[in-house]
Design an enzyme around this catalytic site. Structure first.
Site, PDB file in Angstrom:
ATOM      1  N   GLY A   1       1.761 -36.694 -62.247  1.00 34.98           N
ATOM      2  CA  GLY A   1       2.121 -37.157 -60.918  1.00 34.98           C
ATOM      3  C   GLY A   1       2.195 -35.976 -59.966  1.00 34.98           C
ATOM      4  O   GLY A   1       1.641 -34.914 -60.218  1.00 34.98           O
TER       5      GLY A   1
ATOM      6  N   GLY B   1       3.590 -32.784 -58.118  1.00 38.53           N
ATOM      7  CA  GLY B   1       4.491 -31.673 -58.441  1.00 38.53           C
ATOM      8  C   GLY B   1       4.628 -31.453 -59.932  1.00 38.53           C
ATOM      9  O   GLY B   1       3.820 -31.908 -60.730  1.00 38.53           O
TER      10      GLY B   1
ATOM     11  N   HIS C   1      -3.833 -29.506 -66.271  1.00 36.76           N
ATOM     12  CA  HIS C   1      -4.564 -29.995 -65.109  1.00 36.76           C
ATOM     13  C   HIS C   1      -4.002 -29.380 -63.829  1.00 36.76           C
ATOM     14  O   HIS C   1      -4.739 -28.871 -62.985  1.00 36.76           O
ATOM     15  CB  HIS C   1      -4.472 -31.523 -65.072  1.00 36.76           C
ATOM     16  CG  HIS C   1      -5.021 -32.129 -63.833  1.00 36.76           C
ATOM     17  ND1 HIS C   1      -4.229 -32.441 -62.751  1.00 36.76           N
ATOM     18  CD2 HIS C   1      -6.272 -32.485 -63.498  1.00 36.76           C
ATOM     19  CE1 HIS C   1      -4.976 -32.959 -61.807  1.00 36.76           C
ATOM     20  NE2 HIS C   1      -6.221 -32.998 -62.231  1.00 36.76           N
ATOM     21  N   ASP C   2      -2.683 -29.417 -63.667  1.00 38.75           N
ATOM     22  CA  ASP C   2      -2.052 -28.855 -62.466  1.00 38.75           C
ATOM     23  C   ASP C   2      -2.366 -27.366 -62.328  1.00 38.75           C
ATOM     24  O   ASP C   2      -2.690 -26.886 -61.242  1.00 38.75           O
ATOM     25  CB  ASP C   2      -0.537 -29.049 -62.503  1.00 38.75           C
ATOM     26  CG  ASP C   2      -0.120 -30.500 -62.301  1.00 38.75           C
ATOM     27  OD1 ASP C   2      -0.995 -31.351 -62.026  1.00 38.75           O
ATOM     28  OD2 ASP C   2       1.087 -30.779 -62.419  1.00 38.75           O
TER      29      ASP C   2
END
Length: 139
Positions: free
Chosen positions: A47, A49, A65-66
């Site tokens: 999601g 943050g 991924h982030d």
């Protein structure tokens, strides 16, 4: 096996953003039983943050991924979520003309989604096949 499901918003109307286009490519190539809504607020990193320690393998995938998108933004001074590219979907395979700056981002996400998969990307410098080994080489 559901690492990109946070992008799997199959019921979101089309937008010109690459994140949405990439989600469509993944959903078409590797159909998934889960929807984006089921992961939008999952764990510490799935999601918007993220902070802390990932709670499990799925959350770890969101963490990777982030960081991948964050690294692309820092190293290449671009916004990989918004960079456009063209793609064609046929027979559950994907062919894409991808700017070189996104090759690393796509390799991380495709490999995280299906570790045994390979992705064929057509870049400005030619065709490149991405495999899990690319992640080890690029990170």
């Amino acid at each position: 096996a559901v690492c990109v499901s946070l992008l799997g918003a199959a019921n979101i109307p089309p937008h010109p953003f690459n994140l949405i286009n990439f989600m469509k490519m993944i959903r078409y190539t590797i159909p998934c039983e889960k929807t984006w809504g089921e992961y939008v607020d999952y764990g510490c990193y799935c999601g918007v943050g993220g902070s802390g320690r990932p709670i499990d393998a799925l959350d770890r995938c969101c963490y990777v991924h982030d960081n991948c998108y964050g690294d692309a933004e820092k190293k290449h001074k671009c916004n990989p979520k918004m960079q456009s590219y063209s793609y064609k979907l046929t027979k559950r395979t994907t062919s894409a003309m991808v700017p070189q700056v996104l090759v690393h981002v796509l390799s991380v996400i495709v490999t995280a989604r299906q570790p045994s998969a390979s992705a064929i990307l057509n870049t400005s410098s030619g065709t490149r096949i991405l495999t899990p080994r690319d992640i080890a080489d690029d990170i």
